[in-house]
Write a protein that holds these residues in place. Sequence first.
Motif, mmCIF file in Angstrom:
data_model
loop_
_atom_site.group_PDB
_atom_site.id
_atom_site.type_symbol
_atom_site.label_atom_id
_atom_site.label_comp_id
_atom_site.label_asym_id
_atom_site.label_seq_id
_atom_site.Cartn_x
_atom_site.Cartn_y
_atom_site.Cartn_z
ATOM 1 N N PRO A 50 -1.041 -9.928 12.962
ATOM 2 C CA PRO A 50 -2.233 -10.118 13.786
ATOM 3 C C PRO A 50 -2.821 -8.797 14.292
ATOM 4 C CG PRO A 50 -0.605 -11.761 14.333
ATOM 5 C CD PRO A 50 0.078 -10.781 13.421
ATOM 6 N N GLY A 51 -4.104 -8.614 14.041
ATOM 7 C CA GLY A 51 -4.800 -7.418 14.506
ATOM 8 C C GLY A 51 -4.687 -6.220 13.594
ATOM 9 N N MET A 52 -3.908 -6.307 12.528
ATOM 10 C CA MET A 52 -3.696 -5.154 11.657
ATOM 11 C C MET A 52 -4.844 -4.988 10.658
ATOM 12 S SD MET A 52 -0.525 -4.337 9.028
ATOM 13 C CE MET A 52 0.726 -4.416 10.307
ATOM 14 N N THR A 53 -5.374 -3.782 10.552
ATOM 15 C CA THR A 53 -6.314 -3.448 9.490
ATOM 16 C C THR A 53 -5.507 -3.045 8.263
ATOM 17 O OG1 THR A 53 -7.997 -2.674 11.050
ATOM 18 C CG2 THR A 53 -8.169 -1.896 8.780
ATOM 19 N N VAL A 54 -5.792 -3.675 7.110
ATOM 20 C CA VAL A 54 -4.973 -3.462 5.914
ATOM 21 C C VAL A 54 -5.858 -3.075 4.735
ATOM 22 C CG1 VAL A 54 -3.244 -4.441 4.362
ATOM 23 C CG2 VAL A 54 -3.347 -5.215 6.742
ATOM 24 N N LEU A 55 -5.643 -1.897 4.206
ATOM 25 C CA LEU A 55 -6.359 -1.445 3.013
ATOM 26 C C LEU A 55 -5.694 -2.053 1.784
ATOM 27 C CD1 LEU A 55 -8.516 0.325 1.665
ATOM 28 C CD2 LEU A 55 -6.842 2.209 1.697
ATOM 29 N N ASN A 56 -6.460 -2.781 0.999
ATOM 30 C CA ASN A 56 -5.912 -3.485 -0.161
ATOM 31 C C ASN A 56 -6.082 -2.631 -1.412
ATOM 32 O OD1 ASN A 56 -5.018 -5.363 -2.027
ATOM 33 N ND2 ASN A 56 -6.252 -7.037 -1.248
ATOM 34 N N ARG A 57 -4.974 -2.062 -1.898
ATOM 35 C CA ARG A 57 -4.995 -1.223 -3.101
ATOM 36 C C ARG A 57 -4.108 -1.801 -4.207
ATOM 37 N NH1 ARG A 57 -8.952 2.062 -4.134
ATOM 38 N NH2 ARG A 57 -7.528 2.809 -5.754
ATOM 39 N N GLU A 58 -3.847 -3.098 -4.156
ATOM 40 C CA GLU A 58 -3.034 -3.735 -5.190
ATOM 41 C C GLU A 58 -3.748 -3.657 -6.542
ATOM 42 O OE1 GLU A 58 -0.701 -5.533 -7.750
ATOM 43 O OE2 GLU A 58 -0.104 -4.695 -5.809
ATOM 44 N N ILE A 59 -3.006 -3.259 -7.579
ATOM 45 C CA ILE A 59 -3.591 -3.037 -8.896
ATOM 46 C C ILE A 59 -3.931 -4.336 -9.612
ATOM 47 C CG2 ILE A 59 -1.383 -2.913 -10.111
ATOM 48 C CD1 ILE A 59 -2.591 -0.544 -11.716
ATOM 49 N N SER A 60 -3.179 -5.400 -9.347
ATOM 50 C CA SER A 60 -3.415 -6.702 -9.962
ATOM 51 C C SER A 60 -4.488 -7.461 -9.180
ATOM 52 C CB SER A 60 -2.125 -7.532 -9.996
ATOM 53 O OG SER A 60 -2.398 -8.906 -10.159
ATOM 54 N N ALA A 61 -5.535 -7.911 -9.880
ATOM 55 C CA ALA A 61 -6.616 -8.634 -9.205
ATOM 56 C C ALA A 61 -6.117 -9.930 -8.585
ATOM 57 C CB ALA A 61 -7.751 -8.912 -10.186
ATOM 58 N N GLN A 62 -5.255 -10.636 -9.278
ATOM 59 C CA GLN A 62 -4.741 -11.895 -8.741
ATOM 60 C C GLN A 62 -3.908 -11.659 -7.491
ATOM 61 O OE1 GLN A 62 -2.665 -14.490 -11.491
ATOM 62 N NE2 GLN A 62 -1.586 -15.516 -9.838
ATOM 63 N N ARG A 63 -2.999 -10.689 -7.543
ATOM 64 C CA ARG A 63 -2.180 -10.418 -6.364
ATOM 65 C C ARG A 63 -3.019 -9.867 -5.222
ATOM 66 N NH1 ARG A 63 2.548 -8.325 -9.915
ATOM 67 N NH2 ARG A 63 1.720 -6.242 -9.518
ATOM 68 N N ALA A 64 -4.025 -9.062 -5.550
ATOM 69 C CA ALA A 64 -4.907 -8.528 -4.505
ATOM 70 C C ALA A 64 -5.627 -9.649 -3.774
ATOM 71 C CB ALA A 64 -5.913 -7.555 -5.108
ATOM 72 N N LEU A 65 -6.108 -10.627 -4.526
ATOM 73 C CA LEU A 65 -6.807 -11.753 -3.901
ATOM 74 C C LEU A 65 -5.851 -12.592 -3.060
ATOM 75 C CD1 LEU A 65 -9.170 -13.585 -3.372
ATOM 76 C CD2 LEU A 65 -8.795 -14.639 -5.615
ATOM 77 N N LEU A 66 -4.683 -12.884 -3.576
ATOM 78 C CA LEU A 66 -3.707 -13.659 -2.813
ATOM 79 C C LEU A 66 -3.328 -12.946 -1.518
ATOM 80 C CD1 LEU A 66 -1.349 -14.951 -5.657
ATOM 81 C CD2 LEU A 66 -2.805 -16.349 -4.178
ATOM 82 N N MET A 67 -3.157 -11.635 -1.599
ATOM 83 C CA MET A 67 -2.811 -10.871 -0.401
ATOM 84 C C MET A 67 -3.959 -10.903 0.598
ATOM 85 S SD MET A 67 0.301 -9.758 -0.581
ATOM 86 C CE MET A 67 0.357 -8.438 0.629
ATOM 87 N N ALA A 68 -5.187 -10.719 0.125
ATOM 88 C CA ALA A 68 -6.333 -10.722 1.041
ATOM 89 C C ALA A 68 -6.479 -12.068 1.731
ATOM 90 C CB ALA A 68 -7.611 -10.364 0.284
ATOM 91 N N GLU A 69 -6.356 -13.144 0.973
ATOM 92 C CA GLU A 69 -6.474 -14.481 1.556
ATOM 93 C C GLU A 69 -5.378 -14.724 2.595
ATOM 94 O OE1 GLU A 69 -8.436 -17.086 -2.087
ATOM 95 O OE2 GLU A 69 -6.260 -16.845 -1.994
ATOM 96 N N THR A 70 -4.165 -14.316 2.266
ATOM 97 C CA THR A 70 -3.042 -14.576 3.156
ATOM 98 C C THR A 70 -3.117 -13.707 4.405
ATOM 99 O OG1 THR A 70 -1.724 -15.077 1.193
ATOM 100 C CG2 THR A 70 -0.534 -14.794 3.260
ATOM 101 N N LEU A 71 -3.476 -12.446 4.232
ATOM 102 C CA LEU A 71 -3.617 -11.562 5.380
ATOM 103 C C LEU A 71 -4.646 -12.100 6.367
ATOM 104 C CD1 LEU A 71 -3.501 -8.159 3.489
ATOM 105 C CD2 LEU A 71 -1.823 -8.940 5.165
ATOM 106 N N GLU A 72 -5.766 -12.560 5.854
ATOM 107 C CA GLU A 72 -6.788 -13.132 6.734
ATOM 108 C C GLU A 72 -6.266 -14.363 7.463
ATOM 109 O OE1 GLU A 72 -10.399 -13.933 4.642
ATOM 110 O OE2 GLU A 72 -10.894 -11.809 4.389
ATOM 111 N N ALA A 73 -5.529 -15.210 6.738
ATOM 112 C CA ALA A 73 -5.013 -16.444 7.341
ATOM 113 C C ALA A 73 -4.070 -16.154 8.493
ATOM 114 C CB ALA A 73 -4.303 -17.290 6.284
ATOM 115 N N PHE A 74 -3.367 -15.010 8.431
ATOM 116 C CA PHE A 74 -2.395 -14.677 9.472
ATOM 117 C C PHE A 74 -2.917 -13.630 10.454
ATOM 118 C CE2 PHE A 74 0.711 -16.191 6.137
ATOM 119 C CZ PHE A 74 0.945 -17.407 6.773
#
Length: 289
Positions: A50-74
Motif C-alpha cells: 500500500p502506497g508504494m510507487t513501483v516502476l514496472n520493468r518486467e521483460i515479459s508482457a504477460q508478467r508485466a500486466l499481471l504484476m501491474a494489475e495485482t499491484l494496483e489491487a493491493f
Amino acid sequence: MNAAALGIVLSVVRYEERRLLSEMDGRGLSVHRLDPRAVSFAPEQIAQLPGMTVLNREISAQRALLMAETLEAFGAFPVNDAAASRICGSKWSTYLQLRQSGIPTPTTLLAQTPEAGLLAIEAIGYPAVVKPLGSSWGKRVSLITDRYAAEAVLEHCAELPSAAMRTAIVQEAVRPGSPDLRGIVVDGDFLGAIVRSGTDWRNNVARGAAVELLAPDDEVRRLCLEATAAVGARVASVDLVEGADGRRLVLEVNSRPEFRGFESATGVDVAARIVDLCAGGVLEEKESA
C-alpha cells in the motif's frame, strides 16, 4: 508508510535496468525489488505494497500486466499502470487506441485464422507485414512479398500452442528497409527522438541498427505526446515510420522502453528522468502521509 516507498519489478537486468538501479542507488533511495518469478503475493508480501510507487520493468508482457494489475489491487502505484500495460502489450489494442484517438497509423487488420490472414494480406496488398499480437526486437515479424510466403507464415502461426500466439495482425509495409524514428516521453515531457537504420528491413537496436539524433521536429514531438497520452502511459517510447509522401505514422507504443540507443545518440539521461518521476511519486506520498 512503508520503509521502501519505491519498488521496481524486474526479472532480467539489462542495460536499462542497471542504469535505473544505479540511479536509484546514487540517490540513496530505498528500493524494494519484485521479481515476478518469485512473487506469489502472500500476506507478508501484500502488506508491503500500500502506497508504494513501483516502476514496472518486467521483460515479459504477460508478467508485466499481471504484476501491474495485482499491484494496483493491493494499493500500490505501478508505473505504467495496468491499463497502459494492457494496451501496449497488444499491438492490436494499441492500433485501436491510436485509431480511435485520430492518430495516423499504418493500415492494420486482424488475423485470427490463416484464412482471415490471407484475406487481410490480399486486401492490403504486397508487400505486407505480419506480426504477432505481442513481440519485441522484431521477433516473429515477417515481411510478406507473395502468396507463397503468406501461406507459409500463416500456417506456422496456426501451429503455435495458444490462441493468443496464433493470432496475428497484418499491417501495410511502409517503405520497408527505410530508417524509422523513436521518441521517448516521460511524464508528459518529450525527451527527443532518434533515427534508427537497420541492417535488414527491421530497425531494432537489438538487431544492430545504427542510431543518430533526430533534429528538433515539431510533428514528431506532437505525435509522440499524443500517442503516449492515447494509451495512458507515463513512460513510453513511440516508434514512427515515414511514408513516401513524407507523412509520419505511429507504428507502436512501448510502455517499458529500452533506451540504450536513445541515450547514446541524444546524451539525454533517460534513467534519471524516469527515476525523477518515480521518486516524485514517493515524495508526494510522504508529504500527504
